[in-house]
Design an enzyme around this catalytic site. Structure first.
Site, short mmCIF file in Angstrom:
data_model
loop_
_atom_site.label_atom_id
_atom_site.label_comp_id
_atom_site.label_asym_id
_atom_site.label_seq_id
_atom_site.Cartn_x
_atom_site.Cartn_y
_atom_site.Cartn_z
N LYS A 125 27.87 38.87 28.27
CA LYS A 125 28.31 37.52 27.97
C LYS A 125 28.76 37.62 26.34
O LYS A 125 28.20 38.71 25.53
CB LYS A 125 27.09 36.70 28.06
CG LYS A 125 27.62 35.18 27.85
CD LYS A 125 27.79 34.66 29.06
CE LYS A 125 28.19 33.22 29.09
NZ LYS A 125 28.36 32.54 30.43
N ASP A 165 33.48 29.96 29.51
CA ASP A 165 32.33 29.33 29.37
C ASP A 165 32.56 28.02 28.70
O ASP A 165 33.99 27.70 28.41
CB ASP A 165 31.43 30.17 28.81
CG ASP A 165 30.08 29.68 29.20
OD1 ASP A 165 29.48 29.88 30.41
OD2 ASP A 165 29.46 29.20 28.39
P1 NDP Z 1 33.26 23.04 29.25
O1 NDP Z 1 33.51 23.44 27.88
O2 NDP Z 1 34.41 22.79 30.18
O3 NDP Z 1 32.41 21.60 29.26
C1 NDP Z 1 31.24 21.32 28.71
C2 NDP Z 1 30.70 20.13 28.87
O4 NDP Z 1 29.41 20.21 28.37
C3 NDP Z 1 31.14 19.21 28.13
O5 NDP Z 1 31.21 17.89 28.56
C4 NDP Z 1 30.58 19.28 26.99
O6 NDP Z 1 30.53 18.26 25.86
C5 NDP Z 1 29.20 19.13 27.05
N1 NDP Z 1 28.41 19.94 26.18
C6 NDP Z 1 28.56 21.05 25.56
N2 NDP Z 1 27.61 21.46 24.73
C7 NDP Z 1 26.96 20.46 24.63
C8 NDP Z 1 25.92 20.08 23.70
N3 NDP Z 1 25.42 20.71 23.00
N4 NDP Z 1 25.32 18.80 23.97
C9 NDP Z 1 25.60 18.05 24.91
N5 NDP Z 1 26.57 18.30 25.66
C10 NDP Z 1 27.52 19.42 25.55
O7 NDP Z 1 32.42 23.94 29.81
P2 NDP Z 1 31.87 24.38 31.35
O8 NDP Z 1 31.96 23.14 32.23
O9 NDP Z 1 32.55 25.60 31.74
O10 NDP Z 1 30.37 24.80 31.34
C11 NDP Z 1 29.10 23.86 31.47
C12 NDP Z 1 27.82 24.55 31.74
O11 NDP Z 1 28.04 25.38 32.72
C13 NDP Z 1 27.46 25.65 30.58
O12 NDP Z 1 25.97 25.78 30.52
C14 NDP Z 1 28.31 27.21 31.03
O13 NDP Z 1 27.43 28.13 30.61
C15 NDP Z 1 27.72 26.82 32.66
N6 NDP Z 1 28.81 27.47 33.60
C16 NDP Z 1 29.93 27.63 33.54
C17 NDP Z 1 30.58 28.39 34.44
C18 NDP Z 1 32.02 28.20 34.40
O14 NDP Z 1 32.90 28.95 35.46
N7 NDP Z 1 32.79 27.56 33.61
C19 NDP Z 1 29.96 29.00 35.40
C20 NDP Z 1 28.57 28.83 35.35
C21 NDP Z 1 27.86 28.40 34.47
P3 NDP Z 1 31.48 17.95 24.67
O15 NDP Z 1 33.04 18.13 25.10
O16 NDP Z 1 31.22 16.66 23.78
O17 NDP Z 1 31.38 19.48 23.76
O1 2IT Z 2 27.82 31.51 33.29
C1 2IT Z 2 28.81 31.87 34.28
O2 2IT Z 2 28.40 32.45 35.19
C2 2IT Z 2 30.32 31.58 33.54
N1 2IT Z 2 30.49 31.23 32.54
C3 2IT Z 2 31.27 32.36 34.54
C4 2IT Z 2 31.57 34.07 34.13
C5 2IT Z 2 32.54 34.63 34.81
O3 2IT Z 2 32.57 35.83 34.47
O4 2IT Z 2 33.32 34.12 35.37
#
Ligand code: NDP
Ligand code: 2IT
Length: 447
Positions: A125, A165
């Site tokens: 990561k 992420d």
């Molecule tokens: P994005 O940046 O697309 O969206 C994140 C969302 O979460 C936004 O709505 C954001 O609001 C909110 N958020 C972020 N930080 C905070 C905080 N500190 N407090 C409150 N709200 C918060 O990210 P993703 O959708 O890609 O990721 C969301 C989660 O999923 C994370 O935990 C990530 O690690 C996990 N994840 C993502 C994957 C992926 O493929 N993208 C895969 C597996 C897990 P704001 O815009 O106001 O910051």
């Molecule tokens: O938390 C996660 O699994 C991710 N942000 C996706 C990682 C990836 O390599 O697609």
């Protein structure tokens, strides 16, 4: 003291200033205790001491010039945690809260998650405390190019393959890929989440959210029900939240709430996803702007999304966003299932409370593994220089999520872990993910 508890105590001492990493390690090590009773050879090989220590971690300066001509400096990270079963793989988080402890917790989770996908990927990561919010495209590009100017020497298609992420989406991956290519003169699958015209995979954008809902659907089958007619609350409104909402809606469920770091919206008629996509994916705006599209919806500033009555809760924002009082509110409102789309959104005590009060609970490292699994499918397509159709990738993703559910379920069953007839998928996912990595580490000797 058991072997796992002993390693945990030393880990806490050594990493006292990394609370998120300690939290993630506590969950995994505690649930692995019965494995070590069965496999004393793992202790002799100091498998746990090795697995909690990253193989390598790099921290670096990221200087860039803002639109006023002023030089800004951020801190960059890449933690290469474990390469026993494949090249390091995991996303890059761009958020002001990022520090080494947060990247270590995410990298540690990624080891077991990636193992569960059934595909050959190790755990890693990275990221930076850079905040893309409010920055111009040029500023984001300047940051990404500077970040890659250091990162490129540590990564590669067969070494370490970063992805998106929080804060890192298609735009950021594009700027980083361009800089990698320019420095190395290599057109290779060094990043995933690429655009569809330049090596990206269909379904990668949707994969984490879709995969989460496929996983939850398997859980619902075991409860002899499905998404049809269920009320669902989703937190966040980013990539994972949007595509989880889309798949829930396709399966006949009603998502009534979404949030961002400022507050949450409640739309009792069901979320208008086209409006959310326009606000978040096109305008990069705030969730409260939803009221401009649906004046009858309600917006509440601050936290509180888990106080909304629902059958199913899908936390899809960030770590520690569902705490003990939230768990109590969900239980009191009759919630039957919580599946984590985010990484470690539920605190340890809240998880315990949910499980002990009859909520069927899915940990992120199993339920959100569809994103990284599809990244691994993107790597396969890049190696073959082929691209598969949306339907082909989606079907593979669906099958992978079913396999992960079965693996976590079977491991929970083997070790007799359950709450009131519902399998303890937290233990199951940790054990199933760990066993494959442990086997590879044992075979590869002391390294
Ligand atoms: P994005 O940046 O697309 O969206 C994140 C969302 O979460 C936004 O709505 C954001 O609001 C909110 N958020 C972020 N930080 C905070 C905080 N500190 N407090 C409150 N709200 C918060 O990210 P993703 O959708 O890609 O990721 C969301 C989660 O999923 C994370 O935990 C990530 O690690 C996990 N994840 C993502 C994957 C992926 O493929 N993208 C895969 C597996 C897990 P704001 O815009 O106001 O910051
Ligand atoms: O938390 C996660 O699994 C991710 N942000 C996706 C990682 C990836 O390599 O697609």
């Amino acid at each position: 003291m058991s072997y796992a508890q002993d390693v945990l105590a030393k880990l806490k001492e050594k990493n006292a200033n990394e609370p998120e990493f300690i939290q993630a390690a506590t969950e995994v090590l505690t649930t692995l205790e019965p494995v070590f009773e069965k496999h004393p050879e793992f202790e002799k090989a100091s498998l746990l001491e090795r697995i909690v220590e990253p193989e390598r971690q790099v921290m670096f300066r990221v200087p860039w010039v803002d639109d006023n001509g002023k030089v800004q400096v951020n801190r960059g990270f890449r933690v290469q945690f474990n390469s026993a079963i494949g090249p390091y793989k995991g996303g890059l988080r761009l958020h002001p809260s990022v520090n080494l402890g947060i990247i270590k917790f995410l990298g540690f989770e990624q080891i077991f998650k990636n193992s569960l996908t059934t595909l050959p990927i190790g755990g890693g990561k990275g990221g930076s405390d850079f905040d893309p919010k409010g920055k111009s495209d040029r500023e984001v590009m300047a940051f990404c190019q500077s970040f890659m100017t250091e990162l490129y020497r540590h990564i590669g298609a067969d070494t370490d393959v970063p992805a998106g992420d929080i804060g890192t989406g298609a735009r950021e991956i594009g700027y980083m890929f361009g800089q990698y290519k320019r420095i190395t003169n290599q057109y290779e699958g060094v990043l995933t989440g690429k655009g569809l015209t330049w090596g990206g995979s269909l379904t990668r954008t949707e994969a984490t959210g879709y995969g989460l809902v496929y996983f939850a659907n398997e859980m619902l089958k075991d409860l002899n029900t499905d998404f049809n007619g269920k009320t669902v609350v989703v937190s966040g409104s980013g990539n994972v939240a949007i595509y989880a909402t889309q798949k829930v809606q396709q399966l006949g469920g009603k998502v009534v709430a979404l949030s961002d770091s400022n507050g949450y919206i409640y739309d009792e008629e069901g979320i208008d996803l086209a409006a959310v996509k326009e606000i978040k994916e096109v305008k990069r705006g705030r969730i409260k702007e939803y009221l401009e599209y649906r004046p009858n919806a309600k917006y509440t500033e601050g936290k509180g999304v888990w106080t909304i009555k629902c059958d199913i809760a899908l936390p899809c924002a960030t770590q520690n966003e569902l705490l003990i009082d939230d768990a109590k509110a969900l239980v009191a409102n009759g919630c039957i299932l919580v599946a984590e789309g985010a990484n470690m959104p539920t605190s340890l005590d809240a998880t315990k409370y949910l499980q002990e009060n009859g909520v069927y609970f899915a940990p992120g490292k199993a339920a959100n593994a569809g994103g990284v699994a599809t990244s691994a499918l993107e790597m396969s397509q890049n190696s073959q220089r082929l691209s598969w159709t949306f339907e082909e990738v989606d079907e593979k993703l669906h099958n992978i999520m079913i396999s992960i559910y079965k693996a976590a379920y079977a491991a929970a069953e083997e070790y007799g872990k359950e709450f009131d007839g519902k399998k303890d998928l937290v233990s199951g996912a940790n054990i199933a993910g760990f066993m494959k990595v442990a086997d590879a580490m044992m075979a590869q000797g002391v390294c």
